[in-house]
Design an enzyme around this catalytic site. Structure first.
Site, PDB file in Angstrom:
ATOM      1  N   ALA A 259     -10.003  -7.744   7.181  1.00 20.55           N
ATOM      2  CA  ALA A 259      -9.087  -7.306   8.075  1.00 20.55           C
ATOM      3  C   ALA A 259      -9.039  -7.869   9.530  1.00 20.55           C
ATOM      4  CB  ALA A 259      -9.280  -5.576   8.243  1.00 20.55           C
ATOM      5  N   ARG A 260     -10.124  -7.360  10.219  1.00 22.02           N
ATOM      6  CA  ARG A 260     -10.106  -7.787  11.625  1.00 22.02           C
ATOM      7  C   ARG A 260     -10.279  -9.126  11.901  1.00 22.02           C
ATOM      8  NH1 ARG A 260     -14.554  -3.279  13.088  1.00 22.02           N
ATOM      9  NH2 ARG A 260     -15.241  -3.883  10.897  1.00 22.02           N
TER      10      ARG A 260
ATOM     11  N   TYR B 126      -6.261  11.026   3.793  1.00 26.35           N
ATOM     12  CA  TYR B 126      -4.848  11.108   3.593  1.00 26.35           C
ATOM     13  C   TYR B 126      -4.657  12.137   2.535  1.00 26.35           C
ATOM     14  CZ  TYR B 126      -3.446   7.054   6.486  1.00 26.35           C
ATOM     15  OH  TYR B 126      -3.239   6.164   7.458  1.00 26.35           O
TER      16      TYR B 126
ATOM     17  N   GLN C 126       0.704  -1.091   0.217  1.00 26.62           N
ATOM     18  CA  GLN C 126      -0.027  -0.071   0.042  1.00 26.62           C
ATOM     19  C   GLN C 126       0.761   1.323   0.167  1.00 26.62           C
ATOM     20  OE1 GLN C 126      -2.219   1.447   3.408  1.00 26.62           O
ATOM     21  NE2 GLN C 126      -4.039   1.040   2.366  1.00 26.62           N
TER      22      GLN C 126
END
Length: 414
Positions: free
Chosen positions: A354-355, A179, A109
């Site tokens: 993810a989690r 971002y 990433q």
């Protein structure tokens, strides 16, 4: 319909079967989503970071994502975060080699933290489209100049070139979470009056230039994924009605192999992406003063909790799905085979977890053995504050994957 394999015009693909993403062949359609690991040190790869990703590769994912590799020193959100220096390259190669040895692909990433970056840790001012105060760092981000835009655009291209040299199979370009590129997209943050501000076409210019530079730098040698917001989760922010045309422009530009749609603002509403509990005490415990006091006093207003449901980004993401023909990766609440199958039926080519994988790195292998295997993740989000000390599920004692070897970057691990 796409460049991925399907089992028939009206038949959904099997998520556990091999698939092609751009030029990359994956053993299945399941991607370990980018979650900042907090396991690099002095911007170098550590043994712990290698082990972190090897666990997911060994656990059965098609591809794991290293998060996040800043394209410039001032774009780091943590002072130890990786950026693309000569010194970082040997460790990154060791990481990709280790993941490949387990049969998985690996993505880097890449992006610039912009107003979310850490000015104190970086020793450099953070950047924003226009001057912006960051309540968490208690500092101002300075306005990004045209020279900054040109420099950072080229830095993305160089990061992608270096990703190839380091053995990565893909780059995921971070266009979300406010971002830098995402903050340019946001009408709430971007108050510029030049060709990078104002209407949507202008606000999207920076993101499109970044993607064009990356594509021109690497061609079709690696896969290119764009991770982009559908909704900033704040009034006056970037929203779905603007995300749809931006996704269509990226498709028309021919600069991406897949889209991964996300949501939320690390700057203004960080819990919006995650859904589930907001672990206020745990966040306060890891923060320095006076931020610790601020979390205790106003944390409920700044770290709001949102109800969790499986596939919670699907409703919005399917509107992007209907507007483009690009392969898409469904993120958000992917916990087991039924949700994965739903994503395939809805026309998504890949899913990102993810989690659930933080809780159980071998979950994919266990789902392959028994499709009824449930995820044990309870969406408490107590994993989130651990990225300051090594991202992990707090319900599992996995001490061997935590920061232990600060003095020996993986570039020097035998």
């Amino acid at each position: 319909m796409t460049n991925t394999e399907t089992t028939g015009a009206a038949e959904a693909p099997e998520v556990l079967a091999p698939a092609t993403l751009g030029p990359v062949r994956l053993r299945n359609r399941i991607i370990k989503a980018a979650t900042y690991e907090g396991l690099s040190h002095k911007s170098l790869v550590t043994r712990d970071l290698v082990d972190f990703h090897v666990a997911y590769a060994r656990g059965g994912v098609g591809m794991t994502t290293v998060a996040y590799c800043a394209v410039a020193r001032e774009g780091r959100t943590d002072r130890h975060q990786i950026h693309w220096t000569d010194e970082a390259m040997p460790g990154l190669r060791k990481l990709t080699d280790a993941v490949h040895a387990e049969g998985a692909a690996v993505s880097a990433q890449i992006g610039h933290g912009g107003p979310v970056a850490s000015p104190k840790g970086n020793g450099l001012p953070a950047l924003a489209p226009t001057k912006h105060f960051h309540a968490t760092t208690l500092s101002w981000a300075k306005e990004t100049t045209l020279d900054d835009i040109a420099r950072i655009t080229e830095a993305h291209a160089e990061a992608a070139r270096r990703a190839i040299q380091a053995g990565f199979d893909a780059v995921e370009v971070h266009l979300g979470h406010n971002y830098l590129a995402s903050s340019f997209l946001s009408p709430r943050i971007n108050k510029r009056t030049d060709t990078y501000g104002g209407n949507l076409e202008n606000r999207a210019r920076f993101a499109r230039e970044i993607m064009r530079a990356v594509r021109d730098a690497v061609g079709d040698r690696i896969a290119i994924i764009a991770k982009m917001n559908m909704d900033d989760g704040v009034p006056g922010g970037f929203w779905l009605d603007e995300a749809i045309p931006v996704a269509q422009w990226l498709e028309q530009d021919g600069t991406v192999d897949a889209l991964e749609m996300t949501a939320g603002s690390s700057l203004l509403n960080p819990m919006y992406l995650f859904k589930g509990d907001a672990p206020l005490k745990e966040f306060a415990d890891v923060m320095p003063q006076p931020i610790k006091l601020g979390v205790k006093l106003v944390g409920k207003q700044k770290l709001r909790s949102y109800p969790y449901t499986d596939a919670y980004l699907l409703e919005d993401a399917r509107q992007i799905r209907a507007a483009v023909k690009l392969p898409m990766i469904l993120l958000g609440g992917i916990t087991g085979k039924p949700v994965m199958d739903l994503a395939m039926r809805e026309g998504f080519e890949f899913v990102a977890m993810a989690r659930a994988l933080l809780r159980e790195p071998d979950l994919v292998n266990r789902i392959q053995a028994d499709a009824t295997t449930p995820s044990l993740c309870i969406h408490c989000n107590k994993c989130m504050p651990t990225n300051f000390t090594g991202t992990r599920c707090v319900l599992v004692d996995r001490s061997t994957t935590r920061r232990q070897d600060w003095g020996r970057p993986a570039g020097y691990v035998s």
